[in-house]
Design an enzyme around this catalytic site. Structure first.
Site, PDB file in Angstrom:
ATOM      1  N   SER A  56     -41.218   1.629  51.835  1.00 30.92           N
ATOM      2  CA  SER A  56     -40.656   0.824  52.610  1.00 30.92           C
ATOM      3  C   SER A  56     -41.403  -0.629  52.539  1.00 30.92           C
ATOM      4  CB  SER A  56     -40.394   1.195  53.915  1.00 30.92           C
ATOM      5  OG  SER A  56     -41.380   1.662  54.697  1.00 30.92           O
TER       6      SER A  56
ATOM      7  N   HIS B 215     -35.303   2.099  48.302  1.00 33.10           N
ATOM      8  CA  HIS B 215     -35.469   2.183  49.818  1.00 33.10           C
ATOM      9  C   HIS B 215     -34.518   2.612  50.606  1.00 33.10           C
ATOM     10  CE1 HIS B 215     -36.832  -0.106  53.595  1.00 33.10           C
ATOM     11  NE2 HIS B 215     -37.262   1.273  53.576  1.00 33.10           N
TER      12      HIS B 215
ATOM     13  N   ASN C 297     -37.358  -5.172  55.985  1.00 32.82           N
ATOM     14  CA  ASN C 297     -38.442  -5.141  56.790  1.00 32.82           C
ATOM     15  C   ASN C 297     -39.461  -6.227  57.096  1.00 32.82           C
ATOM     16  OD1 ASN C 297     -37.678  -2.439  57.619  1.00 32.82           O
ATOM     17  ND2 ASN C 297     -39.117  -1.427  56.348  1.00 32.82           N
TER      18      ASN C 297
ATOM     19  N   GLU D  24     -31.935  -0.409  49.559  1.00 34.32           N
ATOM     20  CA  GLU D  24     -32.416  -1.669  48.902  1.00 34.32           C
ATOM     21  C   GLU D  24     -33.069  -1.292  47.579  1.00 34.32           C
ATOM     22  OE1 GLU D  24     -34.771  -4.762  51.939  1.00 34.32           O
ATOM     23  OE2 GLU D  24     -35.411  -2.660  51.925  1.00 34.32           O
TER      24      GLU D  24
END
Ligand code: 3H9
Length: 698
Positions: A406, A427, A477, A439
């Site tokens: 991540s 991800h 993130n 992702e």
């Protein structure tokens, strides 16, 4: 007559075939064509009935959404519907595929309706921030009664033909070519002497407790206004004459048409479809995918394996020990039994998936025939490199090696293998068999057919896939870290975590950031802060009050205590009194005098931090387009759909106003609030994020 309607005669029946691919949306040309075709049929000697059918894959998918927000063009749909219903000829609709929104409204103006068994009908306008605007709220309750109509309209759900028949939305369900089925039904009706039967002439549905229904729907919508507005429209169908009810529906429809929520939801509709449409992938064929490997059978690995199994892939999952392998098998079976209970799969399918399609092994050699492998092990570069080294040795040539990291550097992982072109980041978000976002992280050397395969996998798994470049945290993130920090700063300066959570839930988030932190586990943020500490700029403000809670072993929901205290078995917590004490101590040590925040200021700062970081992410090319950020936040981070995403929110607020706020916050903390260069450029050029989306689509 426009070429959107094909007019043919079959004895005494005129067939009006709508041909506006891909889904027969009711564009101006279609509306005009239908109008003219009705005129022609009525003037056509010997015609006694009109049959309306759709060409291609659907009857009609609704109004043409691309026309919304532009000046309305005649003939307007409600007027066309009234014109069809008032025809002296017998009008029949033969429905196949979907009949949605204005499409169902056209069908409701026919005097009789026949549908294919596979057909689906619905009034999904609430998902676009609207209500049905061509009589749907007035005619449907006259057919079904108020409650079933309210259920369909406020949820926007699609109803299958059998249920539509039961509810009285259609009169018959017959299988076959839609035109042949429609003609046969129309001939039967003519033979029986059936007469035009306008739904508008049916008695109004009896009253229900409208205010209670309105309140319940409003609450369920969590800030979304269109479903509750629909209740008032259906109420009008019960309390007013048909004509007055239509006027009320129009008034409410036009009101909603002017809202930010309508703009946001239509942006979401088109962005959801545009996100996988990358110019760089045009004409690039994905590699073949049949068998997928997964490394690690924890929550994430098991979720990925579950998603792959449910989508028809063979799965080989690798764990380190026999016990861990058994536990992983148990986790996957548990996930699949959830799907079994919800009726998504049969017992037979469950048995096949758990016994035949899934292999759990402790030997990497079992991966020798997989086409793609996703690593979901501990987030540590050395551990990842070791795993990729083993994969490099056993996987067949052409096998794609993916990391579910991540935030770690996918370029560095790729460089540690002998096949960097085959390495990519995939991800997933936990639980991976439920969460919609994927992702697709493209490293420097990743081959374009590997990227295409990442997108093909996402599509097969039913995910919304977003292309991301390599940086700490990728798109989602990285942006999360920034807006979380803005929330932390507000706590240090005087807002309570509970006020912040409440303000953001009222804005439309499913949960506030501190409740989310408790759910995810406070140890995650604690570890991240420790990881980042050595590289931290001296001007960076990082609160440490919550670390003290972690040092005492309190990590949020899983330990029963975090920002909130959780009673055993309860999902919702009550504020933890220790937090106020810890915050006060930190404020005292930093010499901060706490100040009050309004909910409005909380939302504004949180959103400005999100938009500013997102603009950096787009400006640096980590996200290709603003809409990629919007879809990431919508599908991975609980961002309210009715705002369309943070970039759309910023466009709606006005980029100059957003930039001005960021600059004013920078007066207090110039390090954190550095305006994104892209934002400054767009403001200087008088452009919006959506202009960038449009340019990218050219
Ligand atoms: C309404 O009707 C208001 C009225 O009550 C009152 C008016 C006064 N318009 O989704 P797909 C495009 S509101 C324009 O990939 P699928 C879509 O963008 C409307 N375009 O296929 C895509 O384009 P592209 C109420 C539309 O098979 C292509 O068609 N109706 C429309 O997965 C294929 O779509 C709705 O809300 C449209 N109405 O799903 C229905 N619909 O290829 C919205 C689709 O360039 N539509 N397009 O990317 C859907 O739910 C799905 O598209 C549908 C097909 C189920 C129809």
């Amino acid at each position: 007559m426009t070429d959107k309607i094909a007019y043919t005669r079959h004895d005494d029946i005129a067939v009006l075939r709508i041909q506006n691919p891909p889904v027969n949306a009711l564009s101006q040309a279609v509306r005009q064509g239908l109008w003219d075709a009705m005129d022609r049929a009525e003037a056509d000697d010997g015609v006694r009935a009109v049959l309306i059918v759709g060409a291609g894959r659907a009857f009609i998918a609704g109004a043409d959404i691309t026309e919304f927000g532009k000046p309305p063009m005649e003939p307007h749909l409600p007027v066309l519907c009234a014109r069809i219903e008032a025809s002296p000829l017998l009008v029949v609709a033969s429905m196949h595929g979907v009949s949605l929104g204005g499409g169902l409204e056209v069908a409701l103006c026919a005097h009789y309706r026949v549908a294919q068994p596979s057909a689906r009908v619905g009034l999904p306008e609430v998902h676009l921030g609207l209500i049905p605007g061509a009589g749907g709220t007035q005619r449907l309750p006259r057919l079904t009664g108020a409650e079933p109509a309210l259920d369909m309209i406020t949820s926007g759900r699609q109803v299958k033909a059998a249920e539509a028949l039961e509810l009285g939305v259609v009169d018959r369900v017959n299988e076959g070519d839609p035109e042949a089925v429609g003609l046969a039904y129309t001939r039967d009706l003519l033979a029986e002497g059936a007469q035009p039967r306008p739904v508008s002439a049916l008695p109004a549905a009896p009253a229900i407790d409208w205010d209670a229904t309105y309140e319940a729907v409003l609450k369920k919508g969590r800030g979304q206004i269109s479903p509750a507005t629909a209740v008032r429209a259906v109420q009008a169908a019960s309390e007013m004459s048909f004509a007055d009810g239509m006027a009320k529906e129009r008034e409410l429809f036009m009101e909603l048409m002017g809202t930010d929520q309508r703009q946001g939801m239509i942006h979401a509709f088109f962005s959801e479809r545009a996100v996988g449409n990358l110019p760089e992938l045009k004409g690039v064929a994905p590699r073949e995918l049949k068998a997928v490997g997964v490394i690690g059978g924890g929550t994430m690995g098991a979720g990925i394996a579950t998603a792959a199994l449910l989508s028809g892939f063979e799965v080989v999952l690798i764990e380190m020990t026999a016990e861990a392998a058994e536990a992983a098998h148990g986790r996957i079976s548990g996930n699949l039994s959830g799907a079994l209970k919800r009726g998504k799969i049969s017992q037979e399918k469950f048995d096949t998936l758990t016994q035949k399609a899934l292999v759990v092994s402790t030997s990497y050699d079992s991966l020798n025939n997989v086409d793609l492998v996703v690593e979901a092990v501990f987030e540590n570069m050395d551990v990842k490199k070791e795993v990729f080294g083993k994969l490099d040795a056993v996987c067949k040539p052409g096998c794609i090696l993916a990391s579910n990291t991540s935030y770690l550097d996918v370029d560095e992982i790729a460089a540690s293998t002998a096949r960097p072109a085959d390495v990519i980041g995939l991800h997933f978000f936990s639980p991976a068999h439920i969460m919609k976002l994927l992702e697709v992280v493209v490293a420097k050397e990743t081959a374009s057919d590997v990227v295409a395969t990442g997108f093909a996998l996402g599509k097969a798994l039913g995910k919304i896939s977003v292309r991301a470049g390599v940086c700490d945290g990728f798109i989602g993130n990285r942006i999360l870290a920034t807006y979380r920090t803005a929330a932390d700063h507000m706590v240090l300066d005087g807002a309570s975590p509970y006020q912040i959570d409440k303000a953001l839930v009222n804005f439309g988030f499913a949960m506030g950031p501190f409740a989310v932190a408790d759910l995810a586990g406070l140890d995650i943020g604690w570890m991240t802060r420790k990881r980042k500490a050595p590289h931290r700029h001296p001007a960076e403000r990082v609160p440490t009050y919550i670390d003290h809670l972690c040092e005492d072993g309190h990590f949020g929901q899983k330990t029963g205590e975090g920002y909130y205290i959780y009673a055993a078995g309860k999902r919702a917590g009550v504020p933890n009194p220790k937090i106020a004490e810890l915050v006060a101590a930190e404020q005292a040590s930093l010499g901060i005098t706490p100040r009050p925040f309004t909910d409005e200021e909380i939302v504004r700062r949180y959103m400005c931090a999100m938009v500013n970081e997102a603009a950096k992410v787009v400006g640096e090319g980590i996200a290709r387009r603003p809409l990629d950020v919007d879809m990431t936040l919508l599908f991975g981070y609980g961002f309210p759909r009715y705002w369309g995403g943070p970039m759309k929110w910023a466009d709606i607020q006005g980029l100059p106003e957003v930039l001005a706020d960021i600059e004013s916050y920078a007066a207090e903390d110039a390090w954190f609030w550095q305006p994104a260069p892209l934002l400054k450029t767009l403001v200087a050029e008088g452009r919006t994020f959506d202009d960038m989306n449009k340019d990218a689509a050219k």
